[in-house]
Each structure stands twice: as C-alpha cells, then as structure tokens.
Design an enzyme around this catalytic site. Structure first.
Site: not given
Ligand code: HPA
Ligand code: ZN
Length: 337
Positions: A17, A19, A197, A200, A278-279
């Site tokens: 996971h 991006h 997703h 969250e 994630d990011d």
């Molecule tokens: N959630 C939803 N969209 C996203 C995320 C996330 O954590 N990171 C990049 N796009």
């Molecule tokens: Zn994500």
C-alpha cells in the site's frame, strides 16, 4: 525500553500500500517544479513541514494533488519511482505493489503513457539493481464519477500484462464502493485483481460493500471494520488481507495516538494485517519507520512483528513462483535472526 529495531531492519519485507505520488519528497517536488515551470504554494522545502499538518484525509489530499502537479515528463516519473525503490532497498523491502493515480495526471494534460512508462522504467531499474520485484495497481479517484473510471480502465487494458489490479482511493466519505460497481465488474472480467480503500474514514458498511459489491481481494486500511463484529468474523473467515498504514493513520487522525492503534486487536481477531507506508513523503516515514513507530508505541512481541512482515508475502499479488521464492527466503532469514 528495548524495541526491535535491528530485527525490523533485517526482516525481508513487502510493501502493498504505497501511492507512488505520495513518495514525492519536498526536495524533488521543488526540483521538478523548477524544471517544469510549475508554481508551488510553498516558498521553500522547509515550509512544507508546517503545511503537512493534517486533521483528516481531505486536508492531506488537497496537498497531495497539489504536489503531484510538479510531475510532467517521463523522466520525472522515472526519478520519482527510482527514488522510492532506493528507500525499499534501504529498508529490505523485497517486493512492492505500487498504486498510481492516472486521473491526477491525465486531467493536467500528462498522457497516461508518459506516466506509465516512467513509473514502469523506475520499477524495472529497481529490479535490475536491487532485485526488488513489483506489481502495479491502477487506482480510480472515487470523488470522480464512474464514467471517468471506465475511461481509465479502457486505457489500462492496453497494459493488461503490466498492471496486476485496480484500486479505489481519494475522498472516502460520500463516495461508497458501490458507486464503482460496474467498472469493478468489468475489471474483474478482464482478469485484474481488485482492491479498495475502505474503512479509513468511511463506516463498516463501506467495507461490506468493497467485499460484497466490488468483490475485492484485499482491503486497503480497513480500520473501521473493527466496529462491526460480524464484519470482523467475515474478514477473518475469508483471510481477507488488510493493508494497514500506521503513520498515515496517525497523521490523518484516523487514530488519536499510535498507542491507540488497533493493530493488536486486528491480530487478536485473526485478521491478515500487513504494514505499509501509504504516502511516505507526507506521513514521515517509509517501511521500517512504520514498523518501528508501531513497535515503540505498542511494544509489540517479536512474533507479532515477524507475523506482520510475513503476512505481506502471503497477501502479495505476485505469481506463485515468485511468492514461494519470497516466502522461502523470508523463512530462512527469520531462522537466522
Ligand atoms: N486514502 C485515500 N486516498 C489516498 C490515500 C489514502 O490514504 N493516499 C493517497 N490517496
Ligand atoms: Zn492509501
């Protein structure tokens, strides 16, 4: 307190996971913006630190789309991806499955092919130099409509042999998985793996929809599934992997504090939880940072850390030959640690 930094560093890992646009570090963002004549809303790299304080997912997404606007040429996408693969090598990540958001680029006039070829070449360089294998997952932006997603799927069909699956990301609340029922059905019929997703920020109902309406193979995040006992039983029964992202959860206020992170409850409920970044450029860390932050907050046991890392290999979408090689290497490495 004794934690497991050296164990974590030495463990072979996967990332499931990430991006790729979220690995754009401020330094590179400034370099690319300069080279492409793109205006950023920050005067300096230092200013991004103050700006990267988020109260929720949307706060982050606004800056994420802003940041990715610095990416224009195939070389930019190569540089971005190759820099991420170097972090993987540093963190002993042996296999990575990256998301990309074509709608965030095509809408600015960058061709799908430019994005794809740059990312793809970066991944191939990572395999050649570091032996890190990869898969590519194309995500649909859920705040856009299903017709737009259908057009992206048409483009992805030209790369069917290089894209393993499709996913669903961006603003969750108000955009339930069922909004994308038709495009996911068509993607499944074309042989793509499916992820979304869910849970969250969105309610357990969105996780149910991801499973029952979209038919996903993994859930990205899934934290809020824990609010629904029946759903937890279903996820455990189906061995449905969750790609959990601790530092992301902390920075987007999905958890009030890492000490309150539900990873222990997920494992105790028998869920196939994996850890991911994630990011990383926005949330303050790559893979080992995520493992270490969680370990420091919760004092995880050695077996839990090993189990979380192993789940990543079990949940991966690579072919069975690669998976058995990766799992064999993982088990051998654990035996020496
Ligand atoms: N959630 C939803 N969209 C996203 C995320 C996330 O954590 N990171 C990049 N796009
Ligand atoms: Zn994500």
């Amino acid at each position: 307190m004794a934690h497991h930094e050296s164990l974590i560093a030495a463990l072979p890992k996967t990332e499931l996971h990430i991006h790729i646009e979220g690995s754009l570090e401020p330094e590179m963002m400034f370099d690319l913006a300069g080279r492409n004549g793109v205006k950023l809303p920050y005067a300096s790299v230092e200013e991004t630190g103050a700006a990267y304080q988020f109260s929720n997912l949307q706060d982050f997404l606004d800056l994420y789309y802003q940041g990715m606007s610095a990416l224009m040429t195939e070389q930019d996408y190569f540089d971005l991806t190759y820099a991420y693969l170097k972090h993987c090598a540093d963190d002993n990540v042996r296999h990575t499955e990256i998301f990309f958001d074509p709608q965030g680029h095509v809408s600015r006039g960058v061709d799908f092919k430019t994005v794809f070829d740059g990312v793809s070449r970066g991944l191939e360089a990572g395999f050649d130099e570091f032996g890190i294998s990869h898969e590519i997952i194309m995500c649909f932006l859920r705040h856009l409509d299903e017709d737009d997603a259908e057009r992206m799927l048409d483009l992805a069909l030209n790369y069917r042999d290089r894209i393993v699956g499709v996913g669903l990301d961006s603003s969750e609340l108000g955009h339930p998985p069922s909004k994308f029922k038709n495009v996911f059905r068509r993607a499944r019929d074309a042989g793509f793996k499916l992820v979304a997703h869910a849970g969250e920020e969105g309610p357990p109902e969105y996780v149910w929809e991801a499973i029952d309406v979209l038919g996903v193979d993994r859930i990205d995040h899934g934290n809020r599934a824990l609010e629904d006992k029946e759903l937890v039983r279903r996820l455990a029964r189906d061995k449905m992997p969750l790609t959990v992202c601790p530092l992301s959860n902390q920075r987007l206020c999905v958890v009030p504090d890492l000490k309150k992170h539900p990873i222990q409850r997920m494992l105790d409920a028998g869920l196939v939880a994996t850890l991911n970044s994630d990011d990383p450029a926005y949330f303050g860390g790559y893979m080992n940072d995520n493992f270490n932050a969680l370990d420091q907050a919760l004092s995880l046991g050695r077996d839990e850390i090993v189990g979380l890392a192993r789940n990543g290999f079990v949940a991966a979408f690579c072919d069975e030959d690669r998976k058995s090689d990766l799992l064999r290497d993982f088990d051998r490495a654990v035996a020496t640690l």
